[in-house]
Design an enzyme around this catalytic site. Sequence first.
Site, PDB file in Angstrom:
ATOM      1  N   LYS A  40      -4.293   3.008  21.651  1.00  0.00           N
ATOM      2  CA  LYS A  40      -3.784   3.999  22.607  1.00  0.00           C
ATOM      3  C   LYS A  40      -2.559   4.699  22.034  1.00  0.00           C
ATOM      4  CE  LYS A  40      -5.630   1.734  26.665  1.00  0.00           C
ATOM      5  NZ  LYS A  40      -5.491   0.595  27.563  1.00  0.00           N
ATOM      6  N   GLN A  98      -0.986  -2.742  30.656  1.00  0.00           N
ATOM      7  CA  GLN A  98      -2.239  -3.289  30.129  1.00  0.00           C
ATOM      8  C   GLN A  98      -2.650  -4.543  30.904  1.00  0.00           C
ATOM      9  OE1 GLN A  98      -4.082  -1.799  27.518  1.00  0.00           O
ATOM     10  NE2 GLN A  98      -5.609  -3.296  28.155  1.00  0.00           N
ATOM     11  N   ASP A 127      -3.668   5.644  34.923  1.00  0.00           N
ATOM     12  CA  ASP A 127      -4.840   4.759  34.933  1.00  0.00           C
ATOM     13  C   ASP A 127      -5.624   4.897  36.240  1.00  0.00           C
ATOM     14  OD1 ASP A 127      -5.749   3.209  32.887  1.00  0.00           O
ATOM     15  OD2 ASP A 127      -4.402   1.522  33.250  1.00  0.00           O
TER      16      ASP A 127
END
Length: 297
Positions: free
Chosen positions: A54, A98, A121
Amino acid sequence: MTAQLIDGKAFAADLRARVGEHAAAFSEQAGRKAGLAVVLVGEDAASEVYVRSKGKATVAANMESFEHRLPADTSQEELIALVEQLNADPAVDGILVQLPLPGDLDEQAVIAAIDPGKDVDGFHVESAGRLMVGREGFVPCTPLGCIMLLRDRHGDLSGLNAVVIGRSHIVGKPMAQLLLDANATVTIAHSRTKDLPEIVRRADIVVAAVGRAEMVKADWIKPGATVIDVGINRLMPAEGESKGRLVGDVDFAGASEVAGAITPVPGGVGPMTIAVLLRNTLVAAYAHAGLEAPEGL
Ligand code: NDP
């Protein structure tokens, strides 16, 4: 193989390139780069790989990457304090924590602490609620990537029968909502569904998001259907292999003789997720700068 291969890798590369160009224009206009902060707690090997890729993709798309690595014994308060610091940081447009989090850390509480305007997200309850009631907001990256692939293939999805297998908050449910918003007729299947093969046989679009290697068989697929395989499963290594092959939730070899189009694993849905994350971050950056996001981003 008779099905057309849906090349998510190429589609994602195009999207990343487009986002990169817009991100360069954004920094000219806004006088700063768009920024994505990624928080990794603990040392999960798979998460480590995701975070690194990422970071690289963010920089390659002309955006700023901020990586925060915290030890596995980080407390809930410390983690939330970092999220709040990132919420207040004007250089940060998107925040990604994460998952999974190690130990007793409460994922829901941590996600709830993220400013919904930085929830790239799309996991915050406000983002989920906005998707549900049809208001603008961040949509989880994997299902948004899937709907982009489907729109690219079909254009209009109106009236098509779609079956989503899986009802998780991060894939199945938002996927079903996106298909519904696109006027498909949607069935959501899960572990308690009866006669799954029969239900899948009616579908013009099948999205498999289960996490069971090659569960969806060729004779479940309606001839000509479009199959989107979200699953990522590693098989046991065969003799002579150091690690097992990656396969999806669909028996690819069999299904590709029946389907009209199908995503491979790897190289289908997987690469879309990071590309969409970058896209969501740039959308957030435009909003934070009070600028209009370019058409079609
Ligand atoms: P979850 O484990 O959260 O959800 C799995 C879903 O599948 C559940 O709703 C479950 O039903 C359902 N299910 C389980 N067994 C069956 C069965 N036998 N028949 C029908 N349905 C079943 O997984 P995720 O949604 O997080 O992920 C799904 C897959 O997608 C995984 O392989 C994951 O690795 C992959 N993935 C890939 C991404 C990417 O490409 N970038 C991103 C995210 C996920 P129930 O609710 O009843 O338990």
